[in-house]
Design a protein around this motif. Structure first.
Motif, PDB file in Angstrom:
ATOM      1  N   ILE A 100      -6.307  13.972   9.764  1.00  0.00           N
ATOM      2  CA  ILE A 100      -7.407  14.333   8.864  1.00  0.00           C
ATOM      3  C   ILE A 100      -8.026  13.097   8.215  1.00  0.00           C
ATOM      4  O   ILE A 100      -8.031  12.950   7.003  1.00  0.00           O
ATOM      5  CB  ILE A 100      -6.937  15.334   7.771  1.00  0.00           C
ATOM      6  N   PRO A 101      -8.635  12.187   8.983  1.00  0.00           N
ATOM      7  CA  PRO A 101      -9.165  10.952   8.410  1.00  0.00           C
ATOM      8  C   PRO A 101     -10.526  11.086   7.731  1.00  0.00           C
ATOM      9  O   PRO A 101     -10.950  10.173   7.012  1.00  0.00           O
ATOM     10  CB  PRO A 101      -9.286  10.058   9.641  1.00  0.00           C
ATOM     11  N   LEU A 114      -1.101  13.918   8.089  1.00  0.00           N
ATOM     12  CA  LEU A 114      -1.293  12.479   8.194  1.00  0.00           C
ATOM     13  C   LEU A 114      -2.769  12.122   8.120  1.00  0.00           C
ATOM     14  O   LEU A 114      -3.582  12.650   8.886  1.00  0.00           O
ATOM     15  CB  LEU A 114      -0.680  11.972   9.501  1.00  0.00           C
ATOM     16  N   ILE A 115      -3.108  11.193   7.231  1.00  0.00           N
ATOM     17  CA  ILE A 115      -4.485  10.765   7.069  1.00  0.00           C
ATOM     18  C   ILE A 115      -4.748   9.523   7.931  1.00  0.00           C
ATOM     19  O   ILE A 115      -5.637   9.510   8.778  1.00  0.00           O
ATOM     20  CB  ILE A 115      -4.803  10.456   5.593  1.00  0.00           C
ATOM     21  N   TYR A 160     -11.934   9.492   4.277  1.00  0.00           N
ATOM     22  CA  TYR A 160     -10.989   8.467   3.828  1.00  0.00           C
ATOM     23  C   TYR A 160     -11.147   7.193   4.659  1.00  0.00           C
ATOM     24  O   TYR A 160     -11.599   7.240   5.795  1.00  0.00           O
ATOM     25  CB  TYR A 160      -9.541   8.954   3.997  1.00  0.00           C
ATOM     26  N   SER A 161     -10.771   6.081   4.069  1.00  0.00           N
ATOM     27  CA  SER A 161     -10.589   4.851   4.815  1.00  0.00           C
ATOM     28  C   SER A 161      -9.345   4.172   4.260  1.00  0.00           C
ATOM     29  O   SER A 161      -8.791   4.605   3.246  1.00  0.00           O
ATOM     30  CB  SER A 161     -11.810   3.936   4.714  1.00  0.00           C
ATOM     31  N   VAL A 162      -8.890   3.129   4.957  1.00  0.00           N
ATOM     32  CA  VAL A 162      -7.687   2.421   4.516  1.00  0.00           C
ATOM     33  C   VAL A 162      -7.892   0.931   4.645  1.00  0.00           C
ATOM     34  O   VAL A 162      -8.789   0.452   5.337  1.00  0.00           O
ATOM     35  CB  VAL A 162      -6.434   2.838   5.329  1.00  0.00           C
ATOM     36  N   SER A 163      -7.007   0.208   3.961  1.00  0.00           N
ATOM     37  CA  SER A 163      -7.042  -1.247   4.033  1.00  0.00           C
ATOM     38  C   SER A 163      -5.620  -1.763   4.027  1.00  0.00           C
ATOM     39  O   SER A 163      -4.808  -1.337   3.209  1.00  0.00           O
ATOM     40  CB  SER A 163      -7.807  -1.803   2.835  1.00  0.00           C
ATOM     41  N   ARG A 164      -5.339  -2.699   4.941  1.00  0.00           N
ATOM     42  CA  ARG A 164      -4.027  -3.342   4.943  1.00  0.00           C
ATOM     43  C   ARG A 164      -4.239  -4.832   5.177  1.00  0.00           C
ATOM     44  O   ARG A 164      -4.229  -5.317   6.288  1.00  0.00           O
ATOM     45  CB  ARG A 164      -3.102  -2.752   5.997  1.00  0.00           C
ATOM     46  N   GLU A 165      -4.417  -5.549   4.070  1.00  0.00           N
ATOM     47  CA  GLU A 165      -4.644  -6.985   4.100  1.00  0.00           C
ATOM     48  C   GLU A 165      -3.339  -7.775   4.070  1.00  0.00           C
ATOM     49  O   GLU A 165      -3.276  -8.911   4.552  1.00  0.00           O
ATOM     50  CB  GLU A 165      -5.530  -7.406   2.924  1.00  0.00           C
TER      51      GLU A 165
END
Lengths: 115, 113
Positions: free
Chosen positions: A60-61, A45-46, A64-69
């Motif tokens: 394991i982040p 899982l990232i 990486y980054s994420v976006s949930r707009e």
């Protein structure tokens, strides 16, 4: 049937590039996840998100980054791609965080190669 | 250190016979276990699960057995069919873990006609 769509099946990027992996689900699911799958290691899982603009680190982040707009869309961002990020990336969603009654629904995956 | 291990990378079984896929775990806090099935070029799909309060769960041709003292679970497929050829992943979770599953590396099952 739940549909989780990952925008690209295959991607080839160069070291240092910024990479966006897109995932869209059509069932109004609250929770979305990004995993990577590597031979001999299973799925790791990232990041995951339990609501719009909310995110939590997984195992394991780093890198990486994420976006949930929007509720239906969850993006994974590689700020500066490296060769050790060559992998199969899988997006998943669930309607709730109830482990017993809400299985993960996966997309078909994006195979990313970083050269 | 892998907390969930599937020690057989692949398994070949004759059509109509029983397929037995194995999974071992090390964390005694795991209380829920799942099996997912994955075909090539597709994402994994949920197959069957078991809670640690049970030792067996059945769904049609698929049965999962849990041996908590041995920290071992197995998936039985009877009878095996060609469409069962896929990679099978075992996964486990701990209560209050925010749906964080720990996955095994997978076992590729090949059903021979």
């Amino acid at each position: 049937d739940v549909k989780v769509t990952q925008s690209s099946r295959y991607l080839v990027k160069r070291t240092g590039e910024k990479v966006f992996l897109e995932c869209v689900q059509d069932m109004d699911h609250e929770n979305m996840f990004w995993y990577r799958q590597d031979p001999g290691l299973g799925l790791r899982l990232i990041y995951f998100s339990y609501d719009v603009k909310m995110k939590e680190k997984g195992d394991i982040p780093e890198g990486y980054s994420v976006s949930r707009e929007k509720k239906e869309r969850f993006s994974l961002i590689l700020e500066s791609a490296s060769t050790n990020q060559t992998s199969m990336y899988l997006c998943a969603s669930t309607i709730t965080m109830d482990r017993f009654n809400s299985p993960l629904h996966f997309g078909n995956g994006t195979r990313l190669t970083v050269t | 250190d892998q907390q969930v291990k599937q020690n057989s990378p692949s398994l070949s079984v004759q059509e109509g016979r029983i397929s037995i896929l194995n999974c071992d775990y090390t964390n005694s806090m795991f209380d829920y276990f799942l099996w997912y099935k994955k075909y090539p070029a597709e994402g994994p799909t949920f197959l069957i699960s078991i809670s640690s309060i049970k030792d067996k769960n059945e769904d049609g041709r698929f049965t999962v057995f849990l041996n908590k003292s041995a920290k071992h679970l197995s998936l039985h497929i009877v009878p095996s069919q060609p469409g069962d050829s896929a990679v099978y992943f075992c996964a486990a979770s701990v209560a209050d873990s925010n749906y964080q599953l720990i996955w095994g590396a997978g076992t590729k099952l090949i059903i021979k006609p």
